[in-house]
Enzyme design. Structure first.
Site, PDB file in Angstrom:
ATOM      1  N   ALA A   5       0.822  -0.888   0.007  1.00  0.00           N
ATOM      2  CA  ALA A   5      -0.210   0.171  -0.312  1.00  0.00           C
ATOM      3  C   ALA A   5       0.882   1.041  -0.101  1.00  0.00           C
ATOM      4  O   ALA A   5       2.055   1.457  -0.022  1.00  0.00           O
ATOM      5  CB  ALA A   5      -1.185  -0.245   1.763  1.00  0.00           C
ATOM      6  N   HIS A   6       0.031   2.034  -0.140  1.00  0.00           N
ATOM      7  CA  HIS A   6       0.715   4.064  -0.345  1.00  0.00           C
ATOM      8  C   HIS A   6       1.830   4.258   1.190  1.00  0.00           C
ATOM      9  O   HIS A   6       1.182   3.460   2.080  1.00  0.00           O
ATOM     10  CB  HIS A   6      -0.126   4.934  -0.505  1.00  0.00           C
TER      11      HIS A   6
END
Length: 345
Positions: A239-240
């Protein structure tokens, strides 16, 4: 191409035991060996195959002990598994590489390509892209605007690199992998969820391999970072704003939530889930399907949800299977205790 057992031994600093002139031209699994092939044994579970395999040459560890004579020529090396990996890499490097630009590829006028690149049909290379020498872009791959892609990379069909992402040297992206899609950022509002623009990038350092259909999201701000030597299996999700340390490996279906920092030389089994905004130390091992809700210090081997050390985990699992029987016994003891209390009153 053909090689003799002695030539192979010279390449890998091994010692021939048998016919040094035995010729090989391909590889085979030990249980499916055929004449003209080279195989190996590193796991003792497969040792019995050495007496029945038809492979011409077999790589074995230096301390491998024979119980009776064998037909194939043996090459004794320090580590058979590492040696066969080296030979496979050599074999792969000898294959002819694709080259040239297909007439049906799209390449922006502002993109620059190094020497000896290959770009296949229907590949797309956007504006201001810089691609290093010897990189292979297979058909239907997408390279977005402003991407930097280093030397000797391989981008397989249908792999996607979104705009602005920075990719190092010798990076391999398998089919369907996506680098730089938006991170999962939404703010709840009165009428639903408002999208938070993801204005950062993804940075992939040298010698990283990204499996098929693996996704690495761009950061909200700054960069999601995958450090050098990381190996990601198929169907992994980063994820980011995550950061993955050097030489960490992740098996299929691992998921890492946002803003998590993972150390170097970690090993995650299949379907491990990592919570967001935590820190995992160096050399941490998680068994398959572990769920990790909080930070973990370095040099640990853990399994389960929440993760615990291996021996207590397996003891707990053994106890868990006995819970129905333990519950029945507990109920029986409670009844017996109640009966004794009534008799004494």
């Amino acid at each position: 191409m053909e090689f003799s057992a002695q030539q192979i031994a010279d390449m890998v600093q091994g010692r021939v035991e048998g016919n040094p002139e035995a010729l090989i031209h391909t590889f085979s699994k030990i249980e499916q060996g055929e004449e003209g092939s080279i195989s190996f044994i590193s796991n003792p579970k497969y040792a019995h195959y050495v007496y029945e395999t038809k492979a011409s040459v077999v790589l074995v560890n230096e301390d491998f002990e024979l119980e009776r004579p064998v037909t194939p020529t043996l090459i004794r090396v320090k580590n058979a598994y590492e040696t066969v990996a080296q030979l496979l890499q050599l074999y792969e490097s000898m294959k002819p590489k694709k080259s040239g630009i297909d007439s049906m590829a799209f390449i922006s006028d502002t993109a620059t390509l190094g020497e000896n690149c290959y770009v296949g049909a229907f590949a797309y290379i956007g504006a201001n892209v810089h691609i290093g020498k010897g990189t292979l872009i297979y058909p239907n791959a997408y390279i977005g605007d402003g991407v930097t892609l280093g030397d000797n990379c391989i981008v397989y069909p249908h792999a996607v690199i979104y705009h602005g992402c920075q990719i190092g040297n010798r990076v391999i992206m398998h089919s369907g992998s996506v680098v730089g899609a938006d991170g999962f950022g939404f703010a709840p509002g009165a009428d639903g969820y408002d999208k938070i623009p993801q204005i950062g990038i993804v940075t992939i350092e040298d010698d990283v391999e990204i499996g098929a259909n693996t996704c690495i999201d761009r950061s909200t701000m700054g960069s999601t970072v995958v450090h050098r030597g990381v190996k990601l299996d198929n169907l992994v999700q980063l994820a980011h704003n995550t950061e993955v340390g050097e030489h960490t490996v992740m098996s299929s279906q691992v998921g890492v939530a946002g803003s998590t920092k993972i150390g170097s030389w970690c090993m995650f089994g299949g379907q491990v889930g990592i919570s967001g905004h935590i820190t995992i130390g160096d050399k941490v091992w998680f068994g398959a399907q572990s769920g990790v809700p909080s930070s973990v210090k370095s040099d640990q081997k853990l399994i389960g949800t929440p993760p615990m050390e291996q021996v207590p985990y397996f003891k707990s699992q053994a106890m868990f299977r006995r819970l129905p029987d333990i519950y029945k016994r507990l109920c029986a003891l409670e009844k017996e205790l109640e009966t004794l209390k009534k008799e004494q009153s």
